[in-house]
Design an enzyme around this catalytic site. Sequence first.
Site, PDB file in Angstrom:
ATOM      1  N   ASP A  83       0.859  -1.178   0.000  1.00  0.00           N
ATOM      2  CA  ASP A  83       0.000   0.000   0.000  1.00  0.00           C
ATOM      3  C   ASP A  83       0.896   1.229   0.000  1.00  0.00           C
ATOM      4  O   ASP A  83       2.059   1.167   0.435  1.00  0.00           O
ATOM      5  CB  ASP A  83      -0.898  -0.031   1.246  1.00  0.00           C
ATOM      6  CG  ASP A  83      -1.629   1.279   1.463  1.00  0.00           C
ATOM      7  OD1 ASP A  83      -2.347   1.720   0.546  1.00  0.00           O
ATOM      8  OD2 ASP A  83      -1.463   1.874   2.552  1.00  0.00           O
ATOM      9  N   THR A  90      -2.463   1.032  -4.740  1.00  0.00           N
ATOM     10  CA  THR A  90      -2.964   2.263  -4.141  1.00  0.00           C
ATOM     11  C   THR A  90      -4.196   2.799  -4.846  1.00  0.00           C
ATOM     12  O   THR A  90      -4.417   2.522  -6.039  1.00  0.00           O
ATOM     13  CB  THR A  90      -1.860   3.344  -4.162  1.00  0.00           C
ATOM     14  OG1 THR A  90      -2.389   4.593  -3.700  1.00  0.00           O
ATOM     15  CG2 THR A  90      -1.305   3.542  -5.575  1.00  0.00           C
ATOM     16  N   ALA A  91      -4.962   3.587  -4.107  1.00  0.00           N
ATOM     17  CA  ALA A  91      -6.112   4.269  -4.697  1.00  0.00           C
ATOM     18  C   ALA A  91      -5.689   5.499  -5.481  1.00  0.00           C
ATOM     19  O   ALA A  91      -6.492   6.085  -6.209  1.00  0.00           O
ATOM     20  CB  ALA A  91      -7.093   4.681  -3.596  1.00  0.00           C
ATOM     21  N   ASP A 141      -0.201   5.070   0.738  1.00  0.00           N
ATOM     22  CA  ASP A 141      -0.446   6.127   1.717  1.00  0.00           C
ATOM     23  C   ASP A 141      -0.229   5.650   3.147  1.00  0.00           C
ATOM     24  O   ASP A 141      -0.886   4.701   3.610  1.00  0.00           O
ATOM     25  CB  ASP A 141      -1.877   6.660   1.578  1.00  0.00           C
ATOM     26  CG  ASP A 141      -2.104   7.342   0.236  1.00  0.00           C
ATOM     27  OD1 ASP A 141      -1.117   7.598  -0.459  1.00  0.00           O
ATOM     28  OD2 ASP A 141      -3.278   7.609  -0.106  1.00  0.00           O
TER      29      ASP A 141
END
Length: 319
Positions: A72, A179-180, A74
Amino acid sequence: MAALGWLTPRRRSATARSVLAGEAAAEAARKTSAQLEQEREEAAAVEAAAQAGPAEPEFPVVGDTRAAAFFDLDNTVMQGAAIFHFGRGLYKRKFFQRRELARFAWAQVWFRLAGVEDPEHMQEARDSALSIVKGHRVSELMSIGEEIYDEYMADRIWPGTRALAQAHLDAGQKVWLVTAAPVETATIIARRLGLTGALGTVAESVDGVYTGKLVGELLHGPAKAEAVRALAGAEGLDLARCAAYSDSHNDIPMLSLVGHPYAVNPDTKLRRHAKEREWRLRDYRTGRKAAKVGIPAAAGVGALAGGTAAALALHRRRR
């Protein structure tokens, strides 16, 4: 006298034999003592191993090309939210007005205070980002993204997480960001860190120009797990031999998918979940509050107050 003369040699001979016997016994004692000591050490080692349980195999396994690592972004690899830092850079280049920056700032302040990803704030960030990039060329945003990385992101990489990623690379394994954040931004970060690549949110583009729409939805929560599953199938990976790293309970679906899940700088829910399932924990933040709540250490009280003050100042100016 004759009798005494006859006895004396016998006494001397007996004494010599006694010395020989004593020396032999001493030498045997030394040998057996060494053997007994070795046996005691071996027994102690066996007992210690039995108490400790089976030895943990070396990980990552060198040369295991059917294994990979998924990170991931963030608050796992980087302090704060990539979309916020990207927004700051676009604002500096006058891509949007102050009111949009205030929305970005508030989302980042919330992220730092709560230490978790709020779906509502993420939705707002997504909508803002899509409206901002609509009509711009993909190549233009990629070029600007390189500059923004140097300005706002490069010094926010967690050294501890970076070392974990490097361990997988050194073992000959591929390492992916998941990640988004927009896939373009994630790809820039992955390349700068020397990683294999990135899975990120895909914005629709036609003839190299953003339409303002997404392909599917934001790569968040269960969508991350689906992306990892799809990539593993395409790459011929064995997920049971793969590792995943995240700070957020929203990524539990992704972490549960692999054989080696890690909670890195975990929020409260993920920390509890990880402890219940005996997942490995890594925390690179400092301070008791950071450890409990999940505030990035580099934010600090001053930086956090500064971010809040900036958001409030923007709000006052708007009024």
